[in-house]
Design a protein around this motif. Structure first.
Motif, PDB file in Angstrom:
ATOM      1  N   LEU A  57       0.768  -1.350  -0.068  1.00 31.73           N
ATOM      2  CA  LEU A  57      -0.090  -0.110  -0.019  1.00 31.73           C
ATOM      3  C   LEU A  57       0.916   1.177  -0.140  1.00 31.73           C
ATOM      4  N   GLY A  58       1.995   1.189   0.793  1.00 35.01           N
ATOM      5  CA  GLY A  58       2.926   2.403   0.829  1.00 35.01           C
ATOM      6  C   GLY A  58       2.460   3.523   1.445  1.00 35.01           C
ATOM      7  N   GLY A  59       2.889   4.674   1.352  1.00 34.66           N
ATOM      8  CA  GLY A  59       2.500   6.071   1.926  1.00 34.66           C
ATOM      9  C   GLY A  59       2.370   6.053   3.315  1.00 34.66           C
ATOM     10  N   LEU A  60       1.928   7.114   3.910  1.00 35.15           N
ATOM     11  CA  LEU A  60       1.880   7.250   5.369  1.00 35.15           C
ATOM     12  C   LEU A  60       0.733   6.495   5.981  1.00 35.15           C
ATOM     13  N   GLN A  61       1.146   5.865   6.979  1.00 37.48           N
ATOM     14  CA  GLN A  61       0.461   4.437   7.684  1.00 37.48           C
ATOM     15  C   GLN A  61       0.475   4.911   9.170  1.00 37.48           C
ATOM     16  N   VAL A 488      10.778   5.664  -0.595  1.00 38.08           N
ATOM     17  CA  VAL A 488      11.540   6.533  -1.610  1.00 38.08           C
ATOM     18  C   VAL A 488      10.760   6.557  -2.851  1.00 38.08           C
ATOM     19  N   ALA A 489      10.127   5.384  -3.266  1.00 36.15           N
ATOM     20  CA  ALA A 489       9.647   5.541  -4.753  1.00 36.15           C
ATOM     21  C   ALA A 489       8.613   6.555  -5.025  1.00 36.15           C
ATOM     22  N   PRO A 490       7.887   6.697  -4.099  1.00 37.12           N
ATOM     23  CA  PRO A 490       6.776   7.701  -4.203  1.00 37.12           C
ATOM     24  C   PRO A 490       7.451   9.329  -4.407  1.00 37.12           C
ATOM     25  N   ILE A 491       8.425   9.362  -3.388  1.00 31.68           N
ATOM     26  CA  ILE A 491       9.027  10.801  -3.276  1.00 31.68           C
ATOM     27  C   ILE A 491       9.749  10.956  -4.544  1.00 31.68           C
ATOM     28  N   LEU A 492      10.425   9.967  -5.091  1.00 33.40           N
ATOM     29  CA  LEU A 492      11.207  10.342  -6.519  1.00 33.40           C
ATOM     30  C   LEU A 492      10.399  10.416  -7.417  1.00 33.40           C
TER      31      LEU A 492
END
Length: 504
Positions: A57-61, A488-492
């Protein structure tokens, strides 16, 4: 409403510090056990959050209280605690080292009650910087960290080359100067964001969505680079670091090298690169050059040292150069390597300083020419020292190897010749850590050290906890890299999108 796990994790050491305030100072062991309980609880909760995070899911959890709670509405400040794949490794690192630092201080008798209180406040402050998703709260925790460090260095510190007062003052002044540059950049960025959007909001997510002008980003990123780079001991803002480590007590050296420096790298990625991508693109080549200079210069500096703490102090500056090189690539692989290397170096440096602390405690010296043959009297201590030394030089099978290899691969693609210079730093690292280990631990037994006892009981905790992580992280690097990549992937991806919109 779900249980605010992150807030409970943050409050655990603070609650322990509060309880210790009411314990008589004569009850030193009780104070230490309460500190161990507070940091141990925070460590267990960190592990629970880490392995409960959904990487797909990633992101803030693990968002506390279901979302931001408005605090200072006119400034758009909210109590906003959450974690992602970037902050979770740093949170876990903080509590691994914090728990170990309590036991590394187990034999301290000088004002042990006060030491535990300051140590717990320091751990909570560092932890807060990694879980806060509001810029104002991040800065608040960052400033909380500085005062306990100064007090702990001038009271419990020791150094042969400089006085502990000098070391504490130099460390504090450098950090405050860096934070002054950072504060100017933060205020200017916030004011500009309000001028553009008309809505005050200090969350990292909101600021990252603001389309700041390119020239503004370039100027502000320079301020952020000085601020966060000073904390990260980026050359030429590094000179406080070896003196600070040498003058600090063992627990402070562990936390400072292990996690406090990492606030600089984390802030550089989370705020400067994420919010100001055009500025990051402009300054990336210069960051790479400064990183490589730091690698080579500090490695040569470590080679010339005879005090064990100075060896590891300069070594830490050198390793942070690799972090800068990875961040400067602005590629997922390179930044992944940088974050993973921050975690790996934190564990390694904390184990190193804890073992050096025990050596000093038992022999009353850190001067390498006065040591030798200690492995005969203290084999377990020697194992811990050599594990940290081998991790420092990037031995395959230990946690540092894969992060450094990933950084080298990406930096060679991005910077070519600079990467070759950085890779050469590994050779120098091997020279100084192996020489320090050989001259400190091996050789004929020396009679003057026949009285010393090996680490045992509570003293074994840093070796068991941190040593286990060094090995597990080396054998199963995916436990760390999969988590880091999810953050890192979403930030990049956001950065690449911003660069395309910016016409670059």
């Amino acid at each position: 409403m779900s249980i605010p796990v992150l807030t409970i994790t943050l409050l655990s050491p603070m609650l322990a510090a509060f309880v210790i305030m009411f314990i008589p100072k004569e009850e030193e062991k009780l104070c230490k056990w309460v500190a161990a309980a507070g940091t141990g609880t925070a460590l267990l909760l960190s592990l629970y959050v880490y392995f409960g995070y959904d990487q797909t899911l990633g992101g803030l959890q693990w968002v506390d209280f279901g979302g931001p709670i408005p605090w200072i509405r006119d400034l758009g400040v909210s109590y906003y605690m959450a974690v992602d794949g970037l902050s979770l490794p740093m949170l876990l690192l903080t509590n691994l080292i914090g728990f170990s630092a309590v036991f590394a201080s187990w034999n301290v008798t000088l004002r042990a009650k006060e030491l535990m209180i300051y140590l717990l406040i320091l751990i909570a402050g560092v932890m807060g910087t990694f879980i806060a998703q509001d810029l104002f709260i991040f800065l608040l925790f960052y400033e909380v960290v500085v005062i306990p460090i100064y007090i702990m260095v001038i009271i419990w510190g020791s150094s042969k080359r400089v006085t502990k007062e000098y070391a504490g003052m130099k460390l504090t002044i450098y950090l405050l100067i860096g934070s002054a540059f950072l504060l100017v950049g933060v205020i200017a960025t916030f004011v500009k964001s309000v001028a553009i959007t008309g809505v005050p909001n200090m969350s990292f997510e909101a600021l990252a969505q603001v389309a700041f002008p390119e020239q503004f980003q370039i100027y502000m990123f320079a301020l952020m680079l000085i601020g966060f780079g000073s904390l990260l001991s980026m050359w030429p803002f590094h000179s406080w670091s070896p003196d600070g480590y040498a003058g600090a007590p063992t627990a402070v050296s562990m936390i400072h090298a292990g996690v406090l420096k990492k606030i600089g790298g984390y802030g550089l990625i989370r705020f400067a690169v994420f919010v100001l991508p055009l500025g990051a693109k402009f300054w990336a080549p210069y960051i790479a050059v400064l990183g490589v200079i730091g690698v080579a210069y500090a490695a040569m500096g470590a080679l010339a040292q005879k005090d064990l703490k100075y060896v590891v102090g300069y070594s830490s500056v050198s390793h942070m150069g690799y972090v800068l090189l990875g961040v400067a690539s602005l590629q997922v692989i390179g930044v992944n390597g940088a974050v993973a290397n921050m975690f790996a170096h934190g564990v390694m440096a904390a184990l190193f300083f804890s073992m050096i602390g025990f050596i000093y405690e038992k022999t009353h010296t850190r001067w390498i020419p006065d040591l030798g043959g200690i492995s005969h009297q203290a084999p377990r201590l020697s194992v811990g020292f050599m594990m940290a030394a081998l991790a420092s030089l990037g031995l395959p099978g230990l946690i540092s190897f894969v992060p450094e290899f990933v950084i080298f691969v990406q930096s060679f693609k991005s910077f070519g010749l600079l990467a070759v210079v950085a890779i050469a730093g590994i050779i120098i690292t091997a020279l100084y850590v192996l020489r320090a280990g050989a001259n400190t631990l091996f050789g004929p037994a020396r009679e003057e050290y026949n009285h010393i006892k090996d680490i045992r009981g509570a003293e074994l905790v840093p070796l068991v906890v941190l040593g286990s992580v060094l090995v597990i992280g080396g054998i199963l690097p995916s436990l760390l890299f999969d988590m880091v990549n999810s953050g890192v992937a979403p930030i990049l991806a956001h950065i690449n999108e911003a660069l395309q919109l910016g016409g670059r």
